[in-house]
Every structure is written in C-alpha cells, then in structure tokens.
Write a protein that holds these residues in place. Structure first.
Motif, PDB file in Angstrom:
ATOM      1  N   MET A 281       0.826  -1.202   0.000  1.00  0.00           N
ATOM      2  CA  MET A 281       0.000   0.000   0.000  1.00  0.00           C
ATOM      3  C   MET A 281       0.867   1.262   0.000  1.00  0.00           C
ATOM      4  O   MET A 281       1.992   1.260   0.478  1.00  0.00           O
ATOM      5  CB  MET A 281      -0.912   0.023   1.235  1.00  0.00           C
ATOM      6  CG  MET A 281      -1.867  -1.156   1.310  1.00  0.00           C
ATOM      7  SD  MET A 281      -3.029  -1.170  -0.070  1.00  0.00           S
ATOM      8  CE  MET A 281      -3.991  -2.634   0.320  1.00  0.00           C
ATOM      9  N   THR A 282       0.317   2.321  -0.534  1.00  0.00           N
ATOM     10  CA  THR A 282       0.916   3.660  -0.451  1.00  0.00           C
ATOM     11  C   THR A 282      -0.207   4.631  -0.138  1.00  0.00           C
ATOM     12  O   THR A 282      -1.194   4.693  -0.873  1.00  0.00           O
ATOM     13  CB  THR A 282       1.596   4.061  -1.766  1.00  0.00           C
ATOM     14  OG1 THR A 282       2.598   3.091  -2.084  1.00  0.00           O
ATOM     15  CG2 THR A 282       2.257   5.420  -1.626  1.00  0.00           C
ATOM     16  N   SER A 283      -0.083   5.352   0.942  1.00  0.00           N
ATOM     17  CA  SER A 283      -1.201   6.182   1.383  1.00  0.00           C
ATOM     18  C   SER A 283      -1.232   7.522   0.653  1.00  0.00           C
ATOM     19  O   SER A 283      -0.193   8.089   0.291  1.00  0.00           O
ATOM     20  CB  SER A 283      -1.137   6.418   2.896  1.00  0.00           C
ATOM     21  OG  SER A 283       0.006   7.143   3.237  1.00  0.00           O
ATOM     22  N   PHE A 284      -2.426   8.010   0.448  1.00  0.00           N
ATOM     23  CA  PHE A 284      -2.653   9.291  -0.214  1.00  0.00           C
ATOM     24  C   PHE A 284      -1.964  10.451   0.507  1.00  0.00           C
ATOM     25  O   PHE A 284      -1.313  11.282  -0.145  1.00  0.00           O
ATOM     26  CB  PHE A 284      -4.160   9.528  -0.321  1.00  0.00           C
ATOM     27  CG  PHE A 284      -4.542  10.861  -0.883  1.00  0.00           C
ATOM     28  CD1 PHE A 284      -4.569  11.080  -2.251  1.00  0.00           C
ATOM     29  CD2 PHE A 284      -4.885  11.915  -0.048  1.00  0.00           C
ATOM     30  CE1 PHE A 284      -4.919  12.306  -2.770  1.00  0.00           C
ATOM     31  CE2 PHE A 284      -5.238  13.149  -0.557  1.00  0.00           C
ATOM     32  CZ  PHE A 284      -5.265  13.337  -1.928  1.00  0.00           C
ATOM     33  N   PRO A 285      -2.055  10.560   1.844  1.00  0.00           N
ATOM     34  CA  PRO A 285      -1.379  11.682   2.525  1.00  0.00           C
ATOM     35  C   PRO A 285       0.123  11.692   2.316  1.00  0.00           C
ATOM     36  O   PRO A 285       0.728  12.757   2.207  1.00  0.00           O
ATOM     37  CB  PRO A 285      -1.731  11.457   4.008  1.00  0.00           C
ATOM     38  CG  PRO A 285      -2.962  10.633   3.992  1.00  0.00           C
ATOM     39  CD  PRO A 285      -2.844   9.754   2.800  1.00  0.00           C
ATOM     40  N   VAL A 286       0.739  10.500   2.269  1.00  0.00           N
ATOM     41  CA  VAL A 286       2.192  10.435   2.075  1.00  0.00           C
ATOM     42  C   VAL A 286       2.578  11.020   0.723  1.00  0.00           C
ATOM     43  O   VAL A 286       3.505  11.831   0.613  1.00  0.00           O
ATOM     44  CB  VAL A 286       2.678   8.973   2.188  1.00  0.00           C
ATOM     45  CG1 VAL A 286       4.155   8.865   1.832  1.00  0.00           C
ATOM     46  CG2 VAL A 286       2.437   8.443   3.592  1.00  0.00           C
ATOM     47  N   ILE A 287       1.846  10.630  -0.328  1.00  0.00           N
ATOM     48  CA  ILE A 287       2.134  11.138  -1.673  1.00  0.00           C
ATOM     49  C   ILE A 287       1.897  12.649  -1.726  1.00  0.00           C
ATOM     50  O   ILE A 287       2.705  13.400  -2.279  1.00  0.00           O
ATOM     51  CB  ILE A 287       1.266  10.420  -2.712  1.00  0.00           C
ATOM     52  CG1 ILE A 287       1.612   8.927  -2.753  1.00  0.00           C
ATOM     53  CG2 ILE A 287       1.429  11.039  -4.091  1.00  0.00           C
ATOM     54  CD1 ILE A 287       3.016   8.627  -3.195  1.00  0.00           C
ATOM     55  N   ALA A 288       0.767  13.101  -1.156  1.00  0.00           N
ATOM     56  CA  ALA A 288       0.438  14.531  -1.195  1.00  0.00           C
ATOM     57  C   ALA A 288       1.494  15.361  -0.481  1.00  0.00           C
ATOM     58  O   ALA A 288       1.931  16.403  -0.990  1.00  0.00           O
ATOM     59  CB  ALA A 288      -0.934  14.763  -0.566  1.00  0.00           C
ATOM     60  N   ILE A 289       1.940  14.916   0.695  1.00  0.00           N
ATOM     61  CA  ILE A 289       2.934  15.664   1.470  1.00  0.00           C
ATOM     62  C   ILE A 289       4.268  15.697   0.739  1.00  0.00           C
ATOM     63  O   ILE A 289       4.927  16.742   0.644  1.00  0.00           O
ATOM     64  CB  ILE A 289       3.095  15.040   2.873  1.00  0.00           C
ATOM     65  CG1 ILE A 289       1.824  15.280   3.710  1.00  0.00           C
ATOM     66  CG2 ILE A 289       4.304  15.616   3.591  1.00  0.00           C
ATOM     67  CD1 ILE A 289       1.811  14.524   5.019  1.00  0.00           C
ATOM     68  N   THR A 290       4.691  14.553   0.186  1.00  0.00           N
ATOM     69  CA  THR A 290       5.982  14.486  -0.502  1.00  0.00           C
ATOM     70  C   THR A 290       5.990  15.358  -1.749  1.00  0.00           C
ATOM     71  O   THR A 290       6.944  16.095  -2.009  1.00  0.00           O
ATOM     72  CB  THR A 290       6.317  13.029  -0.872  1.00  0.00           C
ATOM     73  OG1 THR A 290       6.203  12.193   0.285  1.00  0.00           O
ATOM     74  CG2 THR A 290       7.729  12.926  -1.406  1.00  0.00           C
ATOM     75  N   LEU A 291       4.918  15.293  -2.544  1.00  0.00           N
ATOM     76  CA  LEU A 291       4.832  16.115  -3.753  1.00  0.00           C
ATOM     77  C   LEU A 291       4.833  17.603  -3.403  1.00  0.00           C
ATOM     78  O   LEU A 291       5.465  18.413  -4.096  1.00  0.00           O
ATOM     79  CB  LEU A 291       3.571  15.769  -4.536  1.00  0.00           C
ATOM     80  CG  LEU A 291       3.561  14.432  -5.288  1.00  0.00           C
ATOM     81  CD1 LEU A 291       2.176  14.136  -5.826  1.00  0.00           C
ATOM     82  CD2 LEU A 291       4.565  14.446  -6.429  1.00  0.00           C
ATOM     83  N   THR A 292       4.140  17.953  -2.331  1.00  0.00           N
ATOM     84  CA  THR A 292       4.088  19.363  -1.916  1.00  0.00           C
ATOM     85  C   THR A 292       5.466  19.837  -1.461  1.00  0.00           C
ATOM     86  O   THR A 292       5.898  20.941  -1.807  1.00  0.00           O
ATOM     87  CB  THR A 292       3.068  19.545  -0.780  1.00  0.00           C
ATOM     88  OG1 THR A 292       1.783  19.099  -1.230  1.00  0.00           O
ATOM     89  CG2 THR A 292       2.966  21.006  -0.380  1.00  0.00           C
ATOM     90  N   GLU A 293       6.172  19.013  -0.690  1.00  0.00           N
ATOM     91  CA  GLU A 293       7.492  19.391  -0.188  1.00  0.00           C
ATOM     92  C   GLU A 293       8.459  19.688  -1.315  1.00  0.00           C
ATOM     93  O   GLU A 293       9.287  20.590  -1.226  1.00  0.00           O
ATOM     94  CB  GLU A 293       8.067  18.275   0.692  1.00  0.00           C
ATOM     95  CG  GLU A 293       7.570  18.310   2.133  1.00  0.00           C
ATOM     96  CD  GLU A 293       8.344  17.353   3.019  1.00  0.00           C
ATOM     97  OE1 GLU A 293       9.593  17.331   2.922  1.00  0.00           O
ATOM     98  OE2 GLU A 293       7.720  16.621   3.793  1.00  0.00           O
ATOM     99  N   PHE A 294       8.361  18.923  -2.420  1.00  0.00           N
ATOM    100  CA  PHE A 294       9.336  19.056  -3.498  1.00  0.00           C
ATOM    101  C   PHE A 294       8.778  19.810  -4.697  1.00  0.00           C
ATOM    102  O   PHE A 294       9.344  19.758  -5.788  1.00  0.00           O
ATOM    103  CB  PHE A 294       9.848  17.679  -3.913  1.00  0.00           C
ATOM    104  CG  PHE A 294      10.642  16.996  -2.836  1.00  0.00           C
ATOM    105  CD1 PHE A 294      11.907  17.439  -2.507  1.00  0.00           C
ATOM    106  CD2 PHE A 294      10.100  15.942  -2.118  1.00  0.00           C
ATOM    107  CE1 PHE A 294      12.631  16.833  -1.502  1.00  0.00           C
ATOM    108  CE2 PHE A 294      10.817  15.323  -1.109  1.00  0.00           C
ATOM    109  CZ  PHE A 294      12.097  15.769  -0.796  1.00  0.00           C
ATOM    110  N   GLY A 295       7.642  20.526  -4.513  1.00  0.00           N
ATOM    111  CA  GLY A 295       7.138  21.404  -5.548  1.00  0.00           C
ATOM    112  C   GLY A 295       6.711  20.699  -6.818  1.00  0.00           C
ATOM    113  O   GLY A 295       6.845  21.254  -7.910  1.00  0.00           O
ATOM    114  N   MET A 296       6.183  19.483  -6.716  1.00  0.00           N
ATOM    115  CA  MET A 296       5.808  18.719  -7.902  1.00  0.00           C
ATOM    116  C   MET A 296       4.314  18.404  -7.918  1.00  0.00           C
ATOM    117  O   MET A 296       3.868  17.542  -8.677  1.00  0.00           O
ATOM    118  CB  MET A 296       6.616  17.420  -7.954  1.00  0.00           C
ATOM    119  CG  MET A 296       8.110  17.646  -8.090  1.00  0.00           C
ATOM    120  SD  MET A 296       9.087  16.131  -7.874  1.00  0.00           S
ATOM    121  CE  MET A 296       8.485  15.131  -9.215  1.00  0.00           C
TER     122      MET A 296
END
Length: 806
Positions: free
Chosen positions: A183-198
């Motif tokens: 599994m990969t959680s939605f919050p993890v992806i959202a936070i990581t993408l936001t941190e790196f401007g993607m």
C-alpha cells in the motif's frame, strides 16, 4: 512515607504489596526557581521544554538533510531516535530530566490529537469526485501498484517460508507486513509532492489520482483485517463493531453535510468563515473521534469521514485548513513522530537476521512497485521515465504506515525489536527513493518548446501572436483588457487570447487546471470572466477567447501557467506585476505580493515562450477603455533580443487604427562599443519594422546617441509623459554601454534595468509599463538550449528540425 513499599488490604481481606516510586512530576505549574523549585518537575514547564527540544532538533535535522532531498518525516523520526533510548536517552540523567516515563503519556496523547486533526485535514483536502474522473492510466497504475507487490511478496514468503523467515516472526506477521508494503497512502504522496514542488506537474497529477484510488484499497483492507481478527475472537463483537461503524458514517453524512452547506450559504463571498462556524466543525471533529473510541474504531476514523463530508475548497474547507493546519503539522504531528522514535531502541536489535529479512522484503516490494508501472508504460502510453518516477514515489512510506505500526505495537502484535526493524526499513526505502526521484525527474522539462514561440517569430510569419493572460484578482482586469484592445489587429486572423484565473489552493489536496464553465453565481471568477466575455462581444469576429481556472499552491503555480502556455502554443504570457498603484499613486505590494513576485520570476525563467510583465497604472488601469479610445504607445529600443521582441509587438499593434506609436532607439556614441552580432540583428529588426509600418502616419521613429546609462535616462525623460503604455525589453542578461551604471540601482529584477527605472519613484511616470522577455530557451535534440544571440533568420533555417508538435 519513608518506606517505598507498603502493605495494603483489599476488599476481601487479602494483603498485597504496592511499590511507590518518587513522582517525576510534582504538579502542573511551578512557583519558579526563586522559591527553590525545579520547574522541570512540573507538568506544564516540562511539556513546554519537550515541545521546544523536539521542534529544535527536528528542524535542525530537516535543514541539514534538505540538501540531500530528504522529506520532513525522516528528520522527525531521526529526532525521536536521537532523543530516545538509542542516543541521548542512554544517559539516565537526560531521560529523567526531560523525558521521564510518566510524562511520555502526555506527549503521545498530544501526538494522537495531532493525528486525529491531521486525518481530518486529509479528508477535507480529498475530493472523492476525482476518482470518477480518473482516466485508465490512473486506474491501471493504482491496481498494478497494489496487487503486483502483494502477489509477488506472498509468493516469495509462502514458497520459502521455512527457510527464510526468522524465528522472531510468524507467517501472520509477514503477511501483514507484505500487505502494508503493497500500500501507499494518499497523505504520504500529497505531502511528498508538496514538499518538493511537484504537486501540479504531470506526474504529480497522475500520482495524486492513483494514490486516491489506492487509498480506497487501504481503507477496505484495514477494515477487513480488523473485522477478521475481531471475528476470530468474538463474532458478536465483530458484527456490533461493523454495524456501529456504518451507523457512524451515515450519521456524519446526514448531520454534518447539511451543516456544512448551511455554513457555506451563510458566508458571503470573499469573507472569512465566522469563528462560531469553525468552532462547530472543530467540536464535530472531537465528538466523532470520541464516538469512534466508544465503538471500537480508531480515534481518527470519524474525523476522516467528517473531513470527506465537508465540501472541498473555499470557503469552508479552506477555512478549516487555514485555521488549524499549521499547528497540527508544525507542533502536534512532530510530537507523534518523536513519540514513535522515543519507543525505538536500536540497541534492542539482537537478531540481525530479522532486520535483514525485513529489509529484503522491503526491497522486493520497492522493486515490484517500480516494475509494475514500467511494464505498463507502453500499454497506457506514458514515458518510461515518468513510469520510473511514479514507481519510486509509490515506494515512499510515511504517517499512515506509522499509525498502523503504532496500533500493532499497542496491541502487542509487534515487540520493540520488530518495530525498530520495520521503521528502519521504511526509513531506508523513503530516504533512498525520494532523492532518486529528484535526480531523475525535472518538472520543467515537460513544457520546454521544440520551436520558437515568440511575438517576433509570429509577426515575421504574418501570424497573430497567441496570448495567455494571467489574472490574480479583479484589479488586474482593466489594464490587461486595455492592453488586449491595443493588441487587437483586425487586418489579420482573430486575436487568440487564453485567460487564466489563478487562485491560491487552500483546503484541497489536488491542484486544478480546467476550462472555465460560466455560471450565474456572484463569484470573483465569474466577474473576471464576464469582463473578458464582454470584451470578446465588443470585438466580435476579431477576438477569440478561451478562459481557464487554475487552483494550485503559490509555490508551484508557475507550473500551471507554463504547462498551459506549452499546450496552447502561446507566443506571449502576460503576467501582472506584484505591486499595484495606491490612491496616492505609489506602488504598493498587497498581501499576496511576495508570492506573485516569485511566480513571475519562475515564469520568466521557465516559460516555453516570451513573457511580458505588465505594471498597472492610473492611465491604462482603473477602468476598461471604450473601443474608440486612442492609445499612445512609447517604445524604447536599446538593442538585444528582448528589445527586438518589444519592437515586433509594437509592429503588430501598429495596424490597430486606435494606436499611435513612438519609437526611440538609443545607440552608443562610440559605435565600436556596439557588439557586432547584436548590431547586425538589431539593424535587421529595425529595417523590418520600418518596412512593416511604411506609410503609417501614426508611427514615428527617431534615434538618439548616448554615452552611458545616464544618457539613456535623459532620453527617457525627454520623451515626456503623454503615453498610455511604455514598452521595453527586459535586457537583464547582458549589460551594454547604454545601461552602464543603472544595474547597480536595480530593485525589481523581473522588470529589468529600464523597466525598473520606469516603475521607480525617480521617474514617477503615469504610463503603464510592459516589460518583455523573449523566449529564454528552446529544446534541441541535445536538450534545452538558451536562445541568446540567435536571430529569427537563423531560427528559420533550423525550423524544419526543431518545429515538432509541442
């Protein structure tokens, strides 16, 4: 009591012993050091010093690891490990002073409160309707990324279980870990993408929609696992828990959805949601969390459902996020991460075979997550590189996995050694995969043009430039419409204008870039678009309008602008300056001014076409001019590709009978100081301009010789102040004798040297200013190349090679 032990009698008369330990916490509030008390023996001072230590260590680690492209969760977990028994906690005096065992319950409770509100925020930001709109790419990628790793891990474990599984693990442990790794959680992806401007890159949109689908699998699998485990012990309890959960979901929907819609109806447009209404929702979060505890669900389950019920975006969703997100993310969530780290004692690892096995299945899971999209890439028509980046991102682990691990530890499903091994493996996977993504993927490459997209190039081909205008608020509308009115050339094809209303994203997780749909609601977007529709009706047949709306964070808003410019083959992007004229005529920066300034700079650097920065003023701004209004345009030509772009745009406007143009060219007194290549290109452009405007008595041209930047300033002052618009080139890339001495006084780099002077109080002119920068780079077969010192004639010679669909 002198003796630390005492004998007590219970109700049945049996004696039992009780051991009394000295209390680490003596009370809540200290009277201070002046009465001989140690404040750290009291609850509040101790909690404050704990928060301070946690914040300082995690932020120091975050900035140290930032250069290695590590996400914030890594620094938070490492902070917990450092403060815990693995490092500083090995010193008993440090532990007893700052983290006594009796105080850890308060730290963990505050952290759990943070998790509760965090998942509420996640629910608020999620837009379930996106799942319906997800294309086959997102669906196929989501399914493959869940089932392929799960099937592969299950096959490996069941085939070699006796030979590879350490004695410290059971087959049940391994299957649970396999399911979590899949599994990969939605919050993890959202936070990581936001941190790196993607977040609003192409791969970001694909990841977010796929992660939202995966989140459905996550919830269903967790609920199924809990139900099966409970049913194995007590079937009636399992049935009661499932039924109560369904009742809770239905109750939240039936109760809080109408309340949310009522609050939205009570909130006027562009007004903040009333504090009383925010308080109602916060009480709802706490109440649903409490009910979840009563019926055997996790504390965060009810708040997450409540967050999904609240309409995404403005006004209510954004209000809730604005009011509580900073406190939750910056104070409460680090407490949760650190509380996990405080439980981890790396020295507790005795069976290194256990760590090796968990690391091994983590690697297999990551390889499967990378292989699944890569194998599908040809079938679903995405580039191999994007598929690789997608797989690496899906290997990231974060808050949701830690929540599940904490639950398992509290239920005694994991001991300390197993917990440490799993968390270390997850940290390893995230710490390796995230920097790889940054190294491989460059979001700006997605909108690099393979052909020249400039006003100069369009005019030379007798084509009208395709424009993209960006609007932040209603104050930007009149000056841009007046500029479009000046650009309306009825002799050629209709003027193609794409209007983009850019809105700061608050209260939603997924950025939005969609065509505007007209409505009768009295919203800011509708008022802005109605003004442009009226402009189109006033120039029927001569203007073609296509409006869009983009909702994204300020930090990545330039991605949407550049992406739309690339997709629509735009020749010129017009951006409003970050300062607006005040009543007294001074240029003032509003609340979003600094963010707009950063956006403008990013667009100037990365746009796949030319860019214009429009500085508003009282002459061109304020109100939209009538169609028959006569405009006066001044062009200062100093030479260079940006000035050639300005001259080409003026040539296009020259065919508009309502526009009078006054061109002044400055040349060095000492012609030897004029770069020979640039002089040749400038002379060629001026010659074409004279040919294009031949016989047009509304155009005047003159040349002035100057010795240095001071002479250029004198020429500008001599031009007078009778113009509606002053158009100049950006020209900050090269310093010539004509701007010598002016660069040192430059304050606003997005306006260039001359534009900055025209907008300054030293000049104090009333004309609006349009600063043009010609397309900065174009892609060749070897990659993106700068465009400096390349003439349009030269570009035509390579056009057959470079002009491929953008």
């Amino acid at each position: 009591m002198d003796n630390p032990s005492a004998i007590l009698d219970d109700k049945e008369g049996h004696s039992r012993s009780m051991v009394c330990r000295p209390m680490a916490v003596s009370g809540i509030v200290s009277h201070g050091i002046w009465v001989g008390e140690n404040p750290l023996k009291y609850g509040l001072p101790l909690f404050l010093i704990q928060i301070s230590l946690i914040s300082i260590i995690t932020w120091v680690l975050y900035y140290l690891l930032k250069s290695l492209r590590q996400p914030k969760i890594i620094s938070s977990l490492m902070g917990g490990v450092i403060l815990g028994p693995s490092v500083l906690g090995r010193n008993k005096r440090f532990t007893e002073m700052f983290f006594p065992r009796e105080s850890l319950r308060l730290v963990e409770t505050a952290g759990m409160l943070g998790v509760t509100f965090f998942l509420f925020i996640v629910g608020v930001k999620m837009d379930p309707s996106i799942i319906k709109k997800s294309g086959k790419q997102s669906v196929y990628l989501a399914i493959s990324n869940v089932f392929f790793p799960a099937i592969l891990l299950s096959f490996v474990v069941l085939t070699f279980n006796e030979s590879i599984i350490p004695a410290a693990l059971t087959i049940n442990h391994v299957m649970k870990l396999s399911l979590m790794l899949s599994m990969t959680s939605f919050p993890v992806i959202a936070i990581t993408l936001t941190e790196f401007g993607m977040l609003n890159s192409n791969i970001g949109h694909l990841l977010m929609s796929s992660a939202m689908i995966v989140e459905i699998f996550n919830v269903l699998s967790v609920l199924a696992t809990v139900a099966v485990n409970v049913a194995a012990e007590n079937q009636m309890y399992a049935i009661g828990m499932v039924l109560s959960m369904i009742v809770l979901i239905v109750s939240i929907i039936c109760m809080f959805r109408p309340i949310s819609l009522w609050i939205i109806k009570q909130t006027p447009e562009n007004h903040r949601v009333a504090n009383a209404h925010v308080f109602i929702i916060i009480i709802g979060v706490l109440f649903t969390a409490l009910i979840g505890e009563f019926i055997g669900q996790q504390t965060s389950f009810g708040p997450f459902i409540l967050g999904l019920v609240i309409p995404v975006g403005r006004p209510l969703g954004s209000a809730m996020v604005e009011r509580i997100e900073s406190v939750v993310l910056e104070i409460l969530m680090p407490l949760y991460f650190v509380s996990m780290g405080l439980k981890m004692n790396v020295s507790a690892i005795r069976d290194w075979r256990l760590l090796g096995f968990i690391g091994w299945i983590t690697i297999i899971s990551c390889l499967a997550k990378i292989a699944a999209p890569t194998m599908l890439s040809t079938y679903i028509n995405i580039p191999k590189q994007d598929a690789l980046v997608f797989g690496l991102f899906m290997c990231s682990k974060g808050i949701m996995e830690l929540i599940v691990l904490n639950i398992w530890r509290n239920e005694k499903a994991l001991d300390n050694q197993q917990l440490v091994c799993v968390v270390l493996s997850f940290m390893m996977a995230t710490a390796i995969c995230t920097p790889l993504v940054i190294a491989i993927y460059n979001p700006t490459m997605q909108y690099i043009a393979y052909s020249w997209r400039t006003v100069q190039h369009s005019v030379e081909k007798s084509l009208g430039p395709c424009l993209l205008t960006c609007i932040h608020d209603e104050d930007n509308v009149p000056p841009i419409i007046n500029l479009l009115q000046m650009s309306n050339n009825s002799r050629f094809d209709p003027l193609a204008v794409h209007v983009l209303h850019v809105v700061k994203m608050v209260g939603r997780a997924l950025p939005l870039l969609v065509p505007y749909k007209p409505s009768t609601d009295p919203t800011t977007t509708n008022r802005i678009m109605n003004a442009f529709y009226q402009f189109e009706r006033n120039h029927r047949g001569h203007v073609w309008l296509q409006p869009f709306i983009a909702i994204s964070p300020h930090e990545t808003m330039h991605n949407d602008i550049c992406s739309l410019a690339h997709t629509k083959h735009v020749s010129l992007v017009i951006m409003p300056f970050h300062k607006q004229p005040a009543v007294n005529g001074e240029m003032m920066m509003g609340a979003s001014g600094q963010a707009i300034k950063v956006i403008n700079r990013s667009v100037l650097e990365e746009a796949p076409c030319s860019v214009g920065i429009l500085v508003n003023c009282m002459t061109l701004g304020g109100t939209t001019k009538p169609r028959q209004h006569s405009f006066h345009l001044a062009v200062l030509f100093l030479g260079g590709r940006d000035d050639r772009e300005a001259l080409a745009y003026a040539a296009w406007m020259a065919s508009n009978p309502s526009v009078s143009i006054y061109v002044t060219r400055c040349v060095p007194m000492d012609r030897k100081l004029y770069d020979s290549i640039e002089k040749k290109l400038d002379d060629e452009m001026v010659g074409k301009f004279k040919m294009w405007v031949a016989g047009n008595n509304r155009v005047s041209y003159r040349e002035e010789e100057v010795a240095d930047g001071g002479g250029t300033v004198e020429v500008i002052r001599s031009m007078g102040d009778m113009y509606d618009l002053f158009m100049v080139g950006w020209g900050l890339e090269m310093e010539t004798v004509l701007t010598k001495g002016l660069r040192e006084w430059n304050e606003e780099s997005e306006l260039g040297v001359i534009g900055d002077f025209l907008a300054s109080t030293d000049y104090n002119g009333a004309a609006a200013i349009l600063v043009l920068r010609q397309q900065a780079r174009v892609a060749s077969m070897d990659g993106a190349q700068p465009m400096a010192h390349v003439s349009i004639a030269a570009s035509n010679r390579v056009q057959d090679v470079l002009d491929v669909p953008g």
